[in-house]
Design a protein around this motif. Sequence first.
Motif, PDB file in Angstrom:
ATOM      1  N   GLN A 209       2.795  -9.044 -17.927  1.00  0.00           N
ATOM      2  CA  GLN A 209       1.632  -8.569 -18.683  1.00  0.00           C
ATOM      3  C   GLN A 209       0.308  -8.897 -18.013  1.00  0.00           C
ATOM      4  OE1 GLN A 209       3.523 -11.145 -19.415  1.00  0.00           O
ATOM      5  NE2 GLN A 209       2.373 -12.821 -20.347  1.00  0.00           N
ATOM      6  N   ALA A 210       0.319  -9.599 -16.879  1.00  0.00           N
ATOM      7  CA  ALA A 210      -0.921 -10.035 -16.245  1.00  0.00           C
ATOM      8  C   ALA A 210      -1.872  -8.884 -15.916  1.00  0.00           C
ATOM      9  CB  ALA A 210      -0.606 -10.850 -14.992  1.00  0.00           C
ATOM     10  N   PRO A 211      -1.413  -7.761 -15.349  1.00  0.00           N
ATOM     11  CA  PRO A 211      -2.361  -6.678 -15.040  1.00  0.00           C
ATOM     12  C   PRO A 211      -3.084  -6.127 -16.263  1.00  0.00           C
ATOM     13  CG  PRO A 211      -0.319  -6.376 -13.816  1.00  0.00           C
ATOM     14  CD  PRO A 211      -0.068  -7.481 -14.801  1.00  0.00           C
ATOM     15  N   ASP A 212      -2.501  -6.289 -17.461  1.00  0.00           N
ATOM     16  CA  ASP A 212      -3.159  -5.780 -18.671  1.00  0.00           C
ATOM     17  C   ASP A 212      -4.450  -6.533 -18.971  1.00  0.00           C
ATOM     18  OD1 ASP A 212      -0.958  -4.122 -18.919  1.00  0.00           O
ATOM     19  OD2 ASP A 212       0.072  -5.416 -20.359  1.00  0.00           O
ATOM     20  N   LEU A 213      -4.631  -7.700 -18.382  1.00  0.00           N
ATOM     21  CA  LEU A 213      -5.820  -8.513 -18.641  1.00  0.00           C
ATOM     22  C   LEU A 213      -6.937  -8.263 -17.615  1.00  0.00           C
ATOM     23  CD1 LEU A 213      -4.005 -11.849 -19.516  1.00  0.00           C
ATOM     24  CD2 LEU A 213      -5.184 -10.320 -21.105  1.00  0.00           C
ATOM     25  N   LEU A 214      -6.745  -7.297 -16.728  1.00  0.00           N
ATOM     26  CA  LEU A 214      -7.741  -7.046 -15.690  1.00  0.00           C
ATOM     27  C   LEU A 214      -9.094  -6.669 -16.284  1.00  0.00           C
ATOM     28  CD1 LEU A 214      -8.547  -6.709 -12.726  1.00  0.00           C
ATOM     29  CD2 LEU A 214      -7.671  -4.359 -12.834  1.00  0.00           C
ATOM     30  N   ALA A 215      -9.130  -5.717 -17.209  1.00  0.00           N
ATOM     31  CA  ALA A 215     -10.411  -5.279 -17.779  1.00  0.00           C
ATOM     32  C   ALA A 215     -11.108  -6.402 -18.539  1.00  0.00           C
ATOM     33  CB  ALA A 215     -10.195  -4.061 -18.676  1.00  0.00           C
ATOM     34  N   PRO A 216     -10.433  -7.154 -19.432  1.00  0.00           N
ATOM     35  CA  PRO A 216     -11.117  -8.275 -20.085  1.00  0.00           C
ATOM     36  C   PRO A 216     -11.600  -9.332 -19.099  1.00  0.00           C
ATOM     37  CG  PRO A 216      -9.093  -7.719 -21.254  1.00  0.00           C
ATOM     38  CD  PRO A 216      -9.085  -6.941 -19.981  1.00  0.00           C
ATOM     39  N   VAL A 226     -22.807 -16.950 -10.126  1.00  0.00           N
ATOM     40  CA  VAL A 226     -21.404 -16.894  -9.712  1.00  0.00           C
ATOM     41  C   VAL A 226     -21.057 -15.464  -9.323  1.00  0.00           C
ATOM     42  CG1 VAL A 226     -18.998 -17.267 -10.386  1.00  0.00           C
ATOM     43  CG2 VAL A 226     -20.782 -18.796 -11.249  1.00  0.00           C
ATOM     44  N   THR A 227     -20.451 -15.313  -8.165  1.00  0.00           N
ATOM     45  CA  THR A 227     -19.933 -14.022  -7.717  1.00  0.00           C
ATOM     46  C   THR A 227     -18.424 -14.022  -7.914  1.00  0.00           C
ATOM     47  OG1 THR A 227     -21.671 -13.802  -6.058  1.00  0.00           O
ATOM     48  CG2 THR A 227     -19.717 -12.437  -5.780  1.00  0.00           C
ATOM     49  N   GLY A 228     -17.911 -12.998  -8.573  1.00  0.00           N
ATOM     50  CA  GLY A 228     -16.488 -12.952  -8.848  1.00  0.00           C
ATOM     51  C   GLY A 228     -15.916 -11.566  -8.696  1.00  0.00           C
ATOM     52  N   ALA A 229     -14.622 -11.517  -8.453  1.00  0.00           N
ATOM     53  CA  ALA A 229     -13.909 -10.247  -8.365  1.00  0.00           C
ATOM     54  C   ALA A 229     -12.489 -10.479  -8.849  1.00  0.00           C
ATOM     55  CB  ALA A 229     -13.908  -9.701  -6.941  1.00  0.00           C
ATOM     56  N   ALA A 230     -11.902  -9.442  -9.456  1.00  0.00           N
ATOM     57  CA  ALA A 230     -10.546  -9.534  -9.976  1.00  0.00           C
ATOM     58  C   ALA A 230      -9.747  -8.330  -9.522  1.00  0.00           C
ATOM     59  CB  ALA A 230     -10.566  -9.616 -11.505  1.00  0.00           C
ATOM     60  N   SER A 231      -8.472  -8.562  -9.239  1.00  0.00           N
ATOM     61  CA  SER A 231      -7.562  -7.486  -8.870  1.00  0.00           C
ATOM     62  C   SER A 231      -6.237  -7.717  -9.570  1.00  0.00           C
ATOM     63  CB  SER A 231      -7.364  -7.422  -7.349  1.00  0.00           C
ATOM     64  OG  SER A 231      -6.802  -8.641  -6.876  1.00  0.00           O
ATOM     65  N   ALA A 232      -5.439  -6.672  -9.669  1.00  0.00           N
ATOM     66  CA  ALA A 232      -4.193  -6.767 -10.425  1.00  0.00           C
ATOM     67  C   ALA A 232      -3.067  -6.051  -9.686  1.00  0.00           C
ATOM     68  CB  ALA A 232      -4.367  -6.198 -11.827  1.00  0.00           C
ATOM     69  N   PRO A 233      -2.492  -6.696  -8.661  1.00  0.00           N
ATOM     70  CA  PRO A 233      -1.271  -6.150  -8.074  1.00  0.00           C
ATOM     71  C   PRO A 233      -0.144  -6.187  -9.114  1.00  0.00           C
ATOM     72  CG  PRO A 233      -2.222  -7.917  -6.716  1.00  0.00           C
ATOM     73  CD  PRO A 233      -2.903  -7.961  -8.048  1.00  0.00           C
ATOM     74  N   PRO A 234       0.930  -5.482  -8.902  1.00  0.00           N
ATOM     75  CA  PRO A 234       2.014  -5.475  -9.885  1.00  0.00           C
ATOM     76  C   PRO A 234       2.499  -6.891 -10.226  1.00  0.00           C
ATOM     77  CG  PRO A 234       2.377  -3.773  -8.247  1.00  0.00           C
ATOM     78  CD  PRO A 234       1.212  -4.562  -7.773  1.00  0.00           C
ATOM     79  N   GLY A 235       2.501  -7.192 -11.514  1.00  0.00           N
ATOM     80  CA  GLY A 235       2.998  -8.482 -11.964  1.00  0.00           C
ATOM     81  C   GLY A 235       2.062  -9.644 -11.753  1.00  0.00           C
ATOM     82  N   ARG A 236       0.804  -9.388 -11.355  1.00  0.00           N
ATOM     83  CA  ARG A 236      -0.135 -10.474 -11.081  1.00  0.00           C
ATOM     84  C   ARG A 236      -1.544 -10.090 -11.501  1.00  0.00           C
ATOM     85  NH1 ARG A 236      -0.277 -11.767  -5.036  1.00  0.00           N
ATOM     86  NH2 ARG A 236       0.329  -9.579  -4.802  1.00  0.00           N
ATOM     87  N   LEU A 237      -2.345 -11.117 -11.738  1.00  0.00           N
ATOM     88  CA  LEU A 237      -3.787 -10.979 -11.885  1.00  0.00           C
ATOM     89  C   LEU A 237      -4.412 -12.068 -11.022  1.00  0.00           C
ATOM     90  CD1 LEU A 237      -6.365  -9.827 -13.265  1.00  0.00           C
ATOM     91  CD2 LEU A 237      -6.027 -11.570 -15.033  1.00  0.00           C
ATOM     92  N   VAL A 238      -5.280 -11.684 -10.098  1.00  0.00           N
ATOM     93  CA  VAL A 238      -5.895 -12.638  -9.174  1.00  0.00           C
ATOM     94  C   VAL A 238      -7.413 -12.518  -9.293  1.00  0.00           C
ATOM     95  CG1 VAL A 238      -6.100 -13.408  -6.783  1.00  0.00           C
ATOM     96  CG2 VAL A 238      -3.925 -12.464  -7.604  1.00  0.00           C
TER      97      VAL A 238
END
Length: 271
Positions: A209-216, A226-238
Amino acid sequence: MFDATAPMPVLQRSAGSAHVVMGPRGLVDLAQSGSAKAMLPRIAQGLPQIVFLNTSGGLASGDRLSFAATLRAGTRALATTQTAERAYRAEGDPAQARVGLAVGENGWLDWLPQETILFDGARLQRETVVDLAPGAGCLLLETVVLGRLAMGEHPRRLHLRDRRMVRQAGRIVHHDAMALDDAALPRLDRPALLGGARALATLAMIAPQAPDLLAPARAALDEPGVTGAASAPPGRLVIRLLARDDWPLRRQIHRLLTVLRPDPLPRVWQV
């Protein structure tokens, strides 16, 4: 008079190992030795917590530190550290630190250690390995601060080899590594590297379910400074974060964790 021919004294080195085993009903086993300790505070709400501590006060040349936690099938827990870890100037061999985490089938672990502060001349080799059984998941945090920023410190010499690896059913599903040395430090201000940042953090969630949290997660990247970025490969949120100071970074991490997990933050953290 000082005798230049006399052999150098053998300096005392610290060594510590702590291993906690937990099941769905609580503590199963605890083994600790040397400078490594583990505590299990009483928690009124949220996940059971494991708090690791290095009583030597920091890591210097030749020190060895090992933290480990094993969660049996169906167990959910949070593991953290009581305070920031400090890597001090080391003239000899690097300090060695290892974190070994194993999560049983359908279990969950939040590994949320406090920051690691690298002093000028620090030499540290660290490895974090997480083994997930089928159906298990985890949330991992790693924060590195280059010097005590409030004191105006900027390391001029440094050796860091830091590796984090997550395996699920024996297959590598996440691998993250960072290396810093004397030659790299003068280039860190370049935009392609740290862009002047002196505090950096990575959050990684490994779960279906980790990629589902990308938008929030992206919506929560709003801390000034703070500079930040998020990505969501299959099965992960980084999520990767950079800041010139560790306090804005800490506030941003807190905000993200409230989005990513429903439980309270570790009691030992300063909020």
